[in-house]
Design a protein around this motif. Structure first.
Motif, PDB file in Angstrom:
ATOM      1  N   PRO A  54       0.799  -1.236   0.000  1.00  0.00           N
ATOM      2  CA  PRO A  54       0.000   0.000   0.000  1.00  0.00           C
ATOM      3  C   PRO A  54       0.827   1.280   0.000  1.00  0.00           C
ATOM      4  N   LYS A  55       2.105   1.204   0.326  1.00  0.00           N
ATOM      5  CA  LYS A  55       2.972   2.385   0.315  1.00  0.00           C
ATOM      6  C   LYS A  55       3.845   2.454  -0.929  1.00  0.00           C
ATOM      7  N   TRP A  56       3.521   1.672  -1.947  1.00  0.00           N
ATOM      8  CA  TRP A  56       4.244   1.696  -3.219  1.00  0.00           C
ATOM      9  C   TRP A  56       4.420   3.144  -3.675  1.00  0.00           C
ATOM     10  N   ALA A  57       5.653   3.544  -3.951  1.00  0.00           N
ATOM     11  CA  ALA A  57       5.955   4.961  -4.210  1.00  0.00           C
ATOM     12  C   ALA A  57       5.237   5.503  -5.440  1.00  0.00           C
ATOM     13  N   ASP A  58       4.965   4.661  -6.412  1.00  0.00           N
ATOM     14  CA  ASP A  58       4.368   5.132  -7.656  1.00  0.00           C
ATOM     15  C   ASP A  58       2.857   4.934  -7.715  1.00  0.00           C
ATOM     16  N   LEU A 128       1.627  18.527  -6.373  1.00  0.00           N
ATOM     17  CA  LEU A 128       2.795  19.383  -6.583  1.00  0.00           C
ATOM     18  C   LEU A 128       4.074  18.631  -6.242  1.00  0.00           C
ATOM     19  N   ALA A 129       4.036  17.828  -5.185  1.00  0.00           N
ATOM     20  CA  ALA A 129       5.204  17.019  -4.820  1.00  0.00           C
ATOM     21  C   ALA A 129       5.556  16.041  -5.931  1.00  0.00           C
ATOM     22  N   ALA A 130       4.534  15.426  -6.541  1.00  0.00           N
ATOM     23  CA  ALA A 130       4.785  14.496  -7.643  1.00  0.00           C
ATOM     24  C   ALA A 130       5.479  15.205  -8.801  1.00  0.00           C
ATOM     25  N   LYS A 131       5.001  16.393  -9.126  1.00  0.00           N
ATOM     26  CA  LYS A 131       5.617  17.152 -10.220  1.00  0.00           C
ATOM     27  C   LYS A 131       7.081  17.457  -9.916  1.00  0.00           C
ATOM     28  N   ASP A 133       9.093  15.970  -7.874  1.00  0.00           N
ATOM     29  CA  ASP A 133       9.912  14.762  -7.745  1.00  0.00           C
ATOM     30  C   ASP A 133      10.016  13.993  -9.052  1.00  0.00           C
ATOM     31  N   GLY A 134       9.354  14.482 -10.098  1.00  0.00           N
ATOM     32  CA  GLY A 134       9.397  13.803 -11.382  1.00  0.00           C
ATOM     33  C   GLY A 134       8.649  12.481 -11.394  1.00  0.00           C
ATOM     34  N   LYS A 135       7.605  12.376 -10.569  1.00  0.00           N
ATOM     35  CA  LYS A 135       6.813  11.147 -10.463  1.00  0.00           C
ATOM     36  C   LYS A 135       5.571  11.240 -11.349  1.00  0.00           C
TER      37      LYS A 135
END
Length: 279
Positions: A54-58, A128-131, A133-135
């Motif tokens: 459940p904590k899979w980063a992607d 915004l964090a995803a952007k 971090d390039g995720k």
């Protein structure tokens, strides 16, 4: 899952949540019934998830800003294997983790929610964090329509557009009823789609109780580069139980023994018809 299978699953989830609320003698019935199709489309088809991790980063993130309608979410997470289905019997009982709002001590829950107006701001931060971090993960935020009267929703809406968060998807469960009555009598919202568009969002109106329409909107995001998307999901409060539909009293009404029996018979009849079509 194909559309017909998802419709079967939604009927099963409605039956599960009614049994759970009846057993606990508490819960928000009407809104959970109205948002079941939305959550079914998201969790069984649209979002990238792994119940075993459940904590899979992607993973895609989901925030239930209308946290009081958690019952459908608990039933779906249990069905997917985030926690044992037997735990549903502990809903709202002393010492349980399955309380009346999302609780991030439960696998699959990103954030405690329930104080209306907070979920979208949290979702903006995650997107915004995803952007930065390039995720590639997306953030989905389910809001109630009564919640649209909160000023913090519109602050978050401005921020989402300003930062061009096309990985952010807001969904409004537009059932037009809140605890004290019609949304348009309590605090008029229409034209709600135009208001969101004026804040810089790509607005997609859909029938929020039609799986196929929901998939058409949700699987297309991001449909406009550089813009967050707002799915205006027009729903029926109490959907699936004819005597609960569009009845304000069912916002947090607990079905009696007889009401539960009648509701399950009605849902079972629809379920059998849907299962026959799937076969």
């Amino acid at each position: 899952m194909d559309t017909k299978t998802l419709q079967v699953k939604a009927a099963q989830i409605r039956m599960d949540l009614l049994r759970m609320i009846h057993g606990a003698k508490t819960g928000h019935t009407g809104g959970s019934l109205s948002n079941t199709d939305i959550l079914t489309a998201l969790y069984y088809r649209v979002m990238k998830l792994d119940p075993a991790n459940p904590k899979w980063a992607d993973r895609d993130r989901f925030i239930a800003s209308k946290g009081h309608s958690v019952e459908s979410l608990w039933c779906i997470l249990a069905d997917l294997g985030f926690f044992p289905k037997e735990d549903l019997a502990t809903f709202s009982q002393f010492g349980t983790k399955l309380i009346g709002h999302p609780n991030n001590k439960v696998p699959g829950i990103e954030m405690n929610t329930g104080a209306l107006g907070h979920g979208l701001a949290i979702s903006v931060g995650m997107a915004l964090a995803a952007k930065r971090d390039g995720k590639a993960y997306r953030v989905f935020c389910l809001m109630g329509d009564g919640e649209q009267a909160e000023g913090s929703v519109w602050e978050a809406a401005m921020a989402g557009a300003f930062y061009k968060l096309d990985n952010l998807i807001g969904i409004v469960d537009r059932n037009r009823l809140q605890i004290s009555g019609s949304t348009e009598e309590v605090m008029g919202l229409d034209p709600l789609d135009e208001k969101w568009a004026s804040f810089g969002w790509n607005v997609v109106p859909v029938d929020g109780n039609d799986i196929e329409s929901l998939l058409g909107a949700l699987e297309a995001v991001p449909s406009v580069q550089g813009k967050p998307t707002l799915v205006m999901a027009n729903t029926v409060k109490g959907k699936g139980v004819s005597f609960a539909e569009n009845v304000p009293h069912w916002h947090h009404h607990v079905p009696s023994d007889e009401e539960l029996k009648s509701a399950l018979i009605e849902l079972s009849a629809g379920l059998q018809n849907q299962e026959g079509q799937v076969r």
